[in-house]
Scaffold this motif. Sequence first.
Motif, mmCIF file in Angstrom:
data_model
loop_
_atom_site.group_PDB
_atom_site.id
_atom_site.type_symbol
_atom_site.label_atom_id
_atom_site.label_comp_id
_atom_site.label_asym_id
_atom_site.label_seq_id
_atom_site.Cartn_x
_atom_site.Cartn_y
_atom_site.Cartn_z
ATOM 1 N N HIS A 69 -1.548 3.888 5.243
ATOM 2 C CA HIS A 69 -2.440 3.472 4.391
ATOM 3 C C HIS A 69 -2.837 1.946 4.715
ATOM 4 O O HIS A 69 -4.145 1.517 4.862
ATOM 5 C CB HIS A 69 -2.133 3.533 2.957
ATOM 6 C CG HIS A 69 -3.164 3.380 1.887
ATOM 7 N ND1 HIS A 69 -2.592 2.673 0.788
ATOM 8 C CD2 HIS A 69 -4.651 3.376 2.001
ATOM 9 C CE1 HIS A 69 -3.951 2.413 0.016
ATOM 10 N NE2 HIS A 69 -4.984 2.832 0.712
ATOM 11 N N GLU B 6 -10.155 2.320 -4.185
ATOM 12 C CA GLU B 6 -9.744 3.746 -3.819
ATOM 13 C C GLU B 6 -8.417 4.388 -4.584
ATOM 14 O O GLU B 6 -8.748 5.472 -4.633
ATOM 15 C CB GLU B 6 -9.306 3.364 -2.262
ATOM 16 C CG GLU B 6 -10.257 3.506 -1.379
ATOM 17 C CD GLU B 6 -9.790 3.301 0.037
ATOM 18 O OE1 GLU B 6 -10.584 3.706 0.995
ATOM 19 O OE2 GLU B 6 -8.433 2.996 0.249
ATOM 20 N N THR B 7 -7.657 3.694 -4.784
ATOM 21 C CA THR B 7 -6.294 4.190 -5.239
ATOM 22 C C THR B 7 -5.504 3.553 -6.184
ATOM 23 O O THR B 7 -4.403 3.835 -6.557
ATOM 24 C CB THR B 7 -5.345 4.140 -3.965
ATOM 25 O OG1 THR B 7 -4.943 2.802 -3.679
ATOM 26 C CG2 THR B 7 -5.637 4.815 -2.845
ATOM 27 N N SER C 202 0.794 -1.277 0.058
ATOM 28 C CA SER C 202 -0.095 0.049 0.099
ATOM 29 C C SER C 202 0.984 1.361 0.004
ATOM 30 O O SER C 202 2.355 1.302 -0.031
ATOM 31 C CB SER C 202 -0.963 0.128 1.200
ATOM 32 O OG SER C 202 -1.786 -1.187 1.323
ATOM 33 N N ASN C 203 0.028 2.432 -0.005
ATOM 34 C CA ASN C 203 0.913 3.682 -0.028
ATOM 35 C C ASN C 203 1.297 3.910 1.408
ATOM 36 O O ASN C 203 0.900 5.068 1.736
ATOM 37 C CB ASN C 203 -0.308 4.801 -0.545
ATOM 38 C CG ASN C 203 -0.341 4.441 -1.927
ATOM 39 O OD1 ASN C 203 0.040 4.388 -2.888
ATOM 40 N ND2 ASN C 203 -1.975 4.094 -2.128
ATOM 41 N N GLN D 4 -8.301 -1.355 -1.940
ATOM 42 C CA GLN D 4 -7.662 -0.597 -2.573
ATOM 43 C C GLN D 4 -7.418 -0.613 -4.015
ATOM 44 O O GLN D 4 -7.411 0.695 -4.528
ATOM 45 C CB GLN D 4 -6.246 -1.207 -2.454
ATOM 46 C CG GLN D 4 -4.929 -0.356 -2.498
ATOM 47 C CD GLN D 4 -3.650 -0.842 -1.970
ATOM 48 O OE1 GLN D 4 -3.688 -0.915 -0.648
ATOM 49 N NE2 GLN D 4 -2.812 -1.217 -2.638
#
Length: 404
Positions: free
Chosen positions: A104, A269-270, A99-100, A266
């Motif tokens: 996150h 979302e991103t 993840s970021n 995820q």
Amino acid sequence: MPSFRLSPAVQSLKPSATLAAAAKAKELKSQGIDVLDFTVGEPDFVTPAHICEAATAAMKAGHTHYTASGGIAELKQAVCAAYERDYGLKYSPNQVLISNGAKHSIHNVLAALCGPGDEVIIPTPYWVSYSALVELTGATPVLVETSEASGFCLSPEELKAHVTPNTRLIMLNNPSNPTGAVYPLDKLEALVRACVEADILILSDEIYEKLLYGGAAFRSVASFGPDVLERTITVSGVSKAYAMTGWRIGWTIGPAAVIKAMDNLQSQETSNPCSISQYAAVVALNGPQESVEEMRKAFEERRNYVVGRLKDFREKFGVTFAEPGGAFYGFFNIAGFFGKTLPGGKSVDNSSDFCTTLLERAHVALVTGDAFGAPGYVRLSFACGMDQLRAGLDAIEKFLSAAR
Ligand code: PMP
Ligand code: GLU
């Protein structure tokens, strides 16, 4: 006039206090004031050269596109290899999500597992974002106080006293931000055993796993046995050990079904974490590890210096603290100064006002313990050079000496 009525979740959300304190210090600096800034916890070192080179190589090789939402296979494999090498833990890539950043990752875990009606146990002092991220899901943070006398370690009895039928999970952070506490292995084992008995999940935030001092020993929570492993979700990342805060790579390791749900989240979302950072993180984990130890040694020297000064402050001013065994924070209690007249003629009755006065009068920026659920305390990040540390602690000493 259109209405921008905010959603209930965001209405009550406060900004990250660590980032806000850092922004305030930066603002004063931009006005030409020479602020000694000990707010934000991030290594002052530049990311090791071989990792930066890997990023350049990744760009040249054309790794500049979307990746799989949950991260590239090479990085998932590198994470698995690192946990086997370091802790003897055997994970497969479908148990890893990239993840970021670890922040996150924590958000993803909580969003995947918690909702209204759930309770999440958070030992205090806690890292500032824990309670906010729990609240975002609609779940209730249950803050359980630990004391300086216990080295800020939660006992099995304290845990059990707060478990209810609604308890979903506990958030553990070892080594701890903000206290620097590292659980002695027997205490950690007793606590995770109590979690098994209480049948609650464990979110183990191990982001400071490589930053240990004075012989403190670390064990990844999931390594305490199969019954612990099956209920533990581990979060970590490259930010602290490899001085890679800006690259934004963290990971979650846990049961494949939960990882899959988090990956779905995820992907909506991103999309994916930065492709270039992922390739650099592969080299961070698989490449030479000498720089990790070099940076740890530098942190240890700073930690020893800070502990020495705090001991002196304890004798001179009655400041109290527990020696940090890990991370990069000095966390000390200045409540003895409440009610006294501080430089500038002000008297304060809480840590936030103490920090504001210290910033205004001594140009030293610390983070208030209030942000970590620890009134009376302040946090000093020693992730900065020795010259700055000396100057900052001298300025704090002068400030405390002048209080009446
Ligand atoms: N957990 C703790 C305890 C931290 O101190 C930090 C640092 N901000 C994080 C998680 C998040 O790290 P990252 O920079 O990887 O998001
Ligand atoms: N973990 C660091 C700190 O506590 C970084 C800032 C943040 O992400 O809140 O200062």
